[in-house]
Design an enzyme around this catalytic site. Structure first.
Site, PDB file in Angstrom:
ATOM      1  N   ASP A 116      94.776   8.187  94.028  1.00 16.37           N
ATOM      2  CA  ASP A 116      93.707   7.757  93.191  1.00 16.37           C
ATOM      3  C   ASP A 116      93.825   7.440  91.763  1.00 16.37           C
ATOM      4  O   ASP A 116      94.073   6.495  91.444  1.00 16.37           O
ATOM      5  CB  ASP A 116      92.409   6.863  94.034  1.00 16.37           C
ATOM      6  CG  ASP A 116      91.702   8.125  93.537  1.00 16.37           C
ATOM      7  OD1 ASP A 116      91.383   9.205  93.336  1.00 16.37           O
ATOM      8  OD2 ASP A 116      90.997   7.342  92.224  1.00 16.37           O
ATOM      9  N   SER A 117      94.349   8.132  90.754  1.00 16.10           N
ATOM     10  CA  SER A 117      93.986   8.080  89.910  1.00 16.10           C
ATOM     11  C   SER A 117      95.297   9.168  88.791  1.00 16.10           C
ATOM     12  O   SER A 117      96.235  10.203  89.744  1.00 16.10           O
ATOM     13  CB  SER A 117      92.756   8.937  89.082  1.00 16.10           C
ATOM     14  OG  SER A 117      92.405   9.291  88.091  1.00 16.10           O
ATOM     15  N   ASN A 156      95.196  12.205  87.447  1.00 16.62           N
ATOM     16  CA  ASN A 156      95.561  13.665  87.464  1.00 16.62           C
ATOM     17  C   ASN A 156      96.224  13.919  88.895  1.00 16.62           C
ATOM     18  O   ASN A 156      96.658  15.384  89.871  1.00 16.62           O
ATOM     19  CB  ASN A 156      94.167  14.718  87.954  1.00 16.62           C
ATOM     20  CG  ASN A 156      93.414  13.853  89.415  1.00 16.62           C
ATOM     21  OD1 ASN A 156      93.171  12.397  89.215  1.00 16.62           O
ATOM     22  ND2 ASN A 156      92.233  14.706  89.872  1.00 16.62           N
ATOM     23  N   LYS A 163      97.897  19.522  90.468  1.00 21.08           N
ATOM     24  CA  LYS A 163      98.479  19.571  91.440  1.00 21.08           C
ATOM     25  C   LYS A 163     100.038  20.149  92.363  1.00 21.08           C
ATOM     26  O   LYS A 163     100.063  20.121  93.155  1.00 21.08           O
ATOM     27  CB  LYS A 163      97.918  18.053  92.417  1.00 21.08           C
ATOM     28  CG  LYS A 163      95.954  18.016  92.030  1.00 21.08           C
ATOM     29  CD  LYS A 163      95.843  16.553  92.606  1.00 21.08           C
ATOM     30  CE  LYS A 163      94.127  16.403  92.371  1.00 21.08           C
ATOM     31  NZ  LYS A 163      93.639  15.398  93.049  1.00 21.08           N
ATOM     32  N   ASP A 182      94.152  13.671  97.839  1.00 20.56           N
ATOM     33  CA  ASP A 182      92.725  13.957  97.007  1.00 20.56           C
ATOM     34  C   ASP A 182      91.854  13.746  97.642  1.00 20.56           C
ATOM     35  O   ASP A 182      91.764  13.211  98.684  1.00 20.56           O
ATOM     36  CB  ASP A 182      93.501  12.821  95.952  1.00 20.56           C
ATOM     37  CG  ASP A 182      92.503  12.854  94.876  1.00 20.56           C
ATOM     38  OD1 ASP A 182      91.825  13.956  94.427  1.00 20.56           O
ATOM     39  OD2 ASP A 182      91.936  11.704  95.261  1.00 20.56           O
ATOM     40  N   LEU A 183      90.584  14.093  97.046  1.00 16.91           N
ATOM     41  CA  LEU A 183      89.579  13.810  97.418  1.00 16.91           C
ATOM     42  C   LEU A 183      88.715  12.461  97.084  1.00 16.91           C
ATOM     43  O   LEU A 183      88.365  11.620  97.521  1.00 16.91           O
ATOM     44  CB  LEU A 183      88.667  14.615  97.252  1.00 16.91           C
ATOM     45  CG  LEU A 183      88.348  15.813  98.073  1.00 16.91           C
ATOM     46  CD1 LEU A 183      87.528  16.860  97.784  1.00 16.91           C
ATOM     47  CD2 LEU A 183      88.749  15.502  99.979  1.00 16.91           C
ATOM     48  N   THR A 204      92.660  18.831  94.957  1.00 17.27           N
ATOM     49  CA  THR A 204      91.200  18.182  94.327  1.00 17.27           C
ATOM     50  C   THR A 204      90.822  18.582  93.167  1.00 17.27           C
ATOM     51  O   THR A 204      90.962  19.404  92.749  1.00 17.27           O
ATOM     52  CB  THR A 204      90.123  18.239  95.611  1.00 17.27           C
ATOM     53  OG1 THR A 204      88.807  17.509  94.746  1.00 17.27           O
ATOM     54  CG2 THR A 204      89.947  19.498  95.318  1.00 17.27           C
ATOM     55  N   GLY A 205      90.093  17.496  92.164  1.00 15.25           N
ATOM     56  CA  GLY A 205      89.563  18.197  90.635  1.00 15.25           C
ATOM     57  C   GLY A 205      88.193  19.339  90.984  1.00 15.25           C
ATOM     58  O   GLY A 205      87.900  19.835  90.025  1.00 15.25           O
TER      59      GLY A 205
END
Length: 293
Positions: free
Chosen positions: A239-240, A242, A216, A11-12, A45-46
């Protein structure tokens, strides 16, 4: 049980990027080290693909990129490999409601992030009202969250969602942002009746709409199959909320030290926080450094 990590999905925001939304030299070196040891490192990433390219422009990194929370997959050369757009009628239904409820929103398409001209004014009003109602609220933290949202690349300002009616570009993601918790709760539960839509959250102040077959996790499965890598040989770090779909799909799930406790509880292990180069720490634990590097 996972054998050898051959693919690492990263993730970013809150993971690879620091508080300045940059990749530290230590994380950058670690990714290149992983790649040199045959590990396929992919970004999940989102953010929009073109925004990721801007972040990577001076790093020399070339990776597969899962963007818009899994709605798009781009090859390392930048070509689109796979995409899953939101039905246009569903998108207009969602945007009409968000606009009527005075939400700040972003619409991710192929080349732009469309957002209303008065969107930033709406968030400024929300901040003022929160500060008036609760003087103890940290206005600096709210401003930081807003500025981070505004720091993305590719914004195109529109008067109204109606400017998008009839637009030929695909819509991959719709992000709604607010500092009011009750407003967020109302919005995230408003569209449960839309059968082809899923809703995720990538940060404290937002919720996001995707096609139900865009996540994802689904993108990770598609990409692992394309690369001929069993899911048991993959790992995912984030970390989240999503990130949960890819954590569940991967053979090994790792939460950042700064992740929400609910995320940590669902993962196999926890690495250091993003401000302490947690991705680098993870990579070197998966692939011990050799004397030749």
């Amino acid at each position: 049980m996972i054998r050898v990590v051959k693919l690492l999905a990263v993730d970013l925001d809150g993971t690879l990027l620091n508080e300045e939304s940059r990749i530290s030299q230590k994380n950058l070196d670690a990714i290149k080290y992983a790649q040199s040891n045959g590990v396929e490192v992919i970004i999940a990433t989102g953010r929009a693909h073109f925004d990721v390219i801007e972040i990577f422009k001076d790093t020399g990194l070339k990776t597969w990129i899962i963007a818009a929370n899994g709605a798009t997959i781009h090859q390392p050369n930048g070509e689109l490999f796979h995409s899953k757009a939101i039905n246009h009628e569903d998108a207009i239904t969602i945007l009409s409601w968000l606009e009527n409820e005075n939400f700040y929103y972003e619409v991710f398409s192929n080349h732009s992030i469309f957002t209303p001209q008065n969107g930033r004014e709406l968030l400024a009003i929300e901040m003022d009202r929160l500060k008036s109602a609760n003087p103890d609220v940290s206005i600096e933290k709210l401003k930081y969250a807003a500025e981070k949202q505004y720091s993305q690349m590719g914004f195109s300002f529109i008067k109204s969602y109606q400017d998008l009616i009839g637009m030929k570009e695909d819509i991959y993601n719709i992000l709604a942002f607010s500092f009011h918790e009750e407003k967020l709760k109302k919005g995230s539960s408003q569209f449960e009746y839309l059968e082809d839509i899923t809703i995720v959250s990538s940060a404290k102040h937002n919720f996001e709409f995707e096609h139900k077959y865009a996540s994802k996790g689904i993108a990770l499965e598609i990409l692992a199959n394309k690369l001929g890598i069993p899911l048991t040989d993959t790992a995912a770090v984030g970390d989240s909320f999503n990130d949960l779909s890819m954590m569940r799909a991967a053979g090994k799930s790792i939460a950042m030290g700064n992740a929400l406790e609910e995320i940590k509880d669902l993962c196999n292990e926890v690495t250091l926080p993003n401000v302490e180069d947690g991705v680098a720490h993870l990579i070197y634990s998966l692939i011990p450094v050799t004397a030749d590097y």
